[in-house]
Every structure is written in structure tokens, then in C-alpha cells.
Motif scaffolding. Structure first.
Motif, mmCIF file in Angstrom:
data_model
loop_
_atom_site.group_PDB
_atom_site.id
_atom_site.type_symbol
_atom_site.label_atom_id
_atom_site.label_comp_id
_atom_site.label_asym_id
_atom_site.label_seq_id
_atom_site.Cartn_x
_atom_site.Cartn_y
_atom_site.Cartn_z
ATOM 1 N N SER A 243 47.368 71.924 72.750
ATOM 2 C CA SER A 243 46.856 72.832 72.136
ATOM 3 C C SER A 243 45.515 72.581 71.802
ATOM 4 C CB SER A 243 47.384 73.492 71.063
ATOM 5 O OG SER A 243 48.781 73.793 71.174
ATOM 6 N N PRO A 244 44.378 73.534 72.184
ATOM 7 C CA PRO A 244 43.047 72.934 71.645
ATOM 8 C C PRO A 244 42.791 73.240 70.623
ATOM 9 C CG PRO A 244 43.031 75.387 72.535
ATOM 10 C CD PRO A 244 44.411 74.746 72.923
ATOM 11 N N ALA A 245 41.718 72.463 69.847
ATOM 12 C CA ALA A 245 41.144 72.470 68.556
ATOM 13 C C ALA A 245 39.772 72.939 68.743
ATOM 14 C CB ALA A 245 41.471 71.258 67.733
ATOM 15 N N VAL A 246 38.991 73.612 67.752
ATOM 16 C CA VAL A 246 37.948 73.999 68.008
ATOM 17 C C VAL A 246 37.202 73.804 66.736
ATOM 18 C CG1 VAL A 246 36.146 75.838 68.167
ATOM 19 C CG2 VAL A 246 38.417 76.019 69.458
ATOM 20 N N SER A 247 36.110 73.251 66.374
ATOM 21 C CA SER A 247 35.243 72.772 65.480
ATOM 22 C C SER A 247 33.852 72.872 65.525
ATOM 23 C CB SER A 247 35.464 71.492 64.906
ATOM 24 O OG SER A 247 34.750 71.106 63.704
ATOM 25 N N ASP A 248 32.812 73.432 64.907
ATOM 26 C CA ASP A 248 31.573 73.714 65.022
ATOM 27 C C ASP A 248 31.164 73.902 66.488
ATOM 28 O OD1 ASP A 248 31.050 72.952 62.454
ATOM 29 O OD2 ASP A 248 30.989 70.945 63.054
ATOM 30 N N GLY A 249 32.119 74.872 67.060
ATOM 31 C CA GLY A 249 31.800 75.421 68.468
ATOM 32 C C GLY A 249 32.370 74.560 69.422
ATOM 33 N N ILE A 250 32.920 73.390 69.282
ATOM 34 C CA ILE A 250 33.391 72.664 70.471
ATOM 35 C C ILE A 250 34.622 72.624 70.368
ATOM 36 C CG2 ILE A 250 33.393 70.140 71.186
ATOM 37 C CD1 ILE A 250 30.551 69.508 69.294
ATOM 38 N N VAL A 251 35.148 72.865 71.647
ATOM 39 C CA VAL A 251 36.555 72.674 72.122
ATOM 40 C C VAL A 251 37.133 71.489 72.358
ATOM 41 C CG1 VAL A 251 38.369 73.777 73.390
ATOM 42 C CG2 VAL A 251 36.433 75.182 72.905
ATOM 43 N N PHE A 252 38.170 70.924 71.627
ATOM 44 C CA PHE A 252 38.585 69.500 71.885
ATOM 45 C C PHE A 252 40.089 69.651 72.415
ATOM 46 C CE2 PHE A 252 35.821 68.880 68.515
ATOM 47 C CZ PHE A 252 35.031 68.070 68.730
ATOM 48 N N PHE A 253 40.416 68.950 73.345
ATOM 49 C CA PHE A 253 41.824 68.876 73.888
ATOM 50 C C PHE A 253 41.923 67.816 74.932
ATOM 51 C CE2 PHE A 253 39.135 70.852 77.033
ATOM 52 C CZ PHE A 253 39.586 70.771 78.262
ATOM 53 N N GLY A 254 43.506 67.491 74.653
ATOM 54 C CA GLY A 254 43.831 66.340 75.464
ATOM 55 C C GLY A 254 44.480 66.606 76.803
ATOM 56 N N SER A 255 44.550 65.868 77.905
ATOM 57 C CA SER A 255 45.242 65.920 79.049
ATOM 58 C C SER A 255 45.812 64.881 79.363
ATOM 59 C CB SER A 255 44.114 66.459 80.199
ATOM 60 O OG SER A 255 43.438 65.331 80.675
ATOM 61 N N TRP A 256 46.691 64.932 80.457
ATOM 62 C CA TRP A 256 47.475 63.833 80.984
ATOM 63 C C TRP A 256 46.618 62.729 81.926
ATOM 64 C CZ3 TRP A 256 52.531 62.558 79.803
ATOM 65 C CH2 TRP A 256 53.063 63.256 78.993
ATOM 66 N N ASP A 257 45.347 63.007 81.884
ATOM 67 C CA ASP A 257 44.393 62.102 82.528
ATOM 68 C C ASP A 257 44.023 60.988 81.529
ATOM 69 O OD1 ASP A 257 42.696 63.350 81.058
ATOM 70 O OD2 ASP A 257 41.185 64.107 82.745
ATOM 71 N N TYR A 258 44.629 60.925 80.236
ATOM 72 C CA TYR A 258 44.453 60.102 79.156
ATOM 73 C C TYR A 258 43.081 60.179 78.609
ATOM 74 C CZ TYR A 258 48.613 57.906 81.032
ATOM 75 O OH TYR A 258 49.975 57.800 81.508
ATOM 76 N N TYR A 259 42.316 61.253 78.598
ATOM 77 C CA TYR A 259 41.196 61.657 77.896
ATOM 78 C C TYR A 259 41.338 62.817 76.754
ATOM 79 C CZ TYR A 259 38.879 59.031 81.458
ATOM 80 O OH TYR A 259 38.303 58.016 82.270
#
Length: 68
Positions: free
Chosen positions: A47-63
């Protein structure tokens, strides 16, 4: 970008104590359209997280991706 208001502000993960992730208010746009897309090296299942207009999310590419 959608302006954050008290009506559309989520103060907890997935929007409420039941974690339903649903929003019963009126959508802030009339004609939604794709604004951008991003290709990762593998599947995104987080699930994504949003803070100060930036979307953070993880993926299975280890990033952990940060898009803003």
C-alpha cells in the motif's frame, strides 16, 4: 495535485479505524485521467504512503520508491 481538505484528509492508515480504505465523500475531480505512470523492476503489492506530496511504496525489486 489534489488539495488536502478536512473532508478528504485521512489521519490513519486506510482511512479509518476499520482500515476499509473507502472514501464516502465526493471525488475532487470531474474527469479523472492518467497524470503519470512509473515502471518498477517487479510487482508492487504494498500500500502506498503519501507525505508532503511524495508517494512512497515498496516493490518486489527490493526498492522503496519515492515519487513526487
Amino acid at each position: 495535485m489534489i488539495k488536502e481538505t478536512e473532508e478528504n484528509k485521512w489521519t490513519t492508515f486506510r482511512g479509518n479505524k476499520a482500515r476499509t480504505g473507502s472514501y464516502s465523500g465526493k471525488a475532487p475531480w470531474k474527469h479523472p485521467h492518467l497524470k503519470w505512470k512509473f515502471k518498477t523492476g517487479d510487482v508492487v503489492s504494498s500500500s502506498p504512503a503519501v507525505s508532503d506530496g511524495i508517494v512512497f511504496f515498496g516493490s518486489w525489486d527490493y526498492y522503496l520508491h519515492a515519487l513526487g
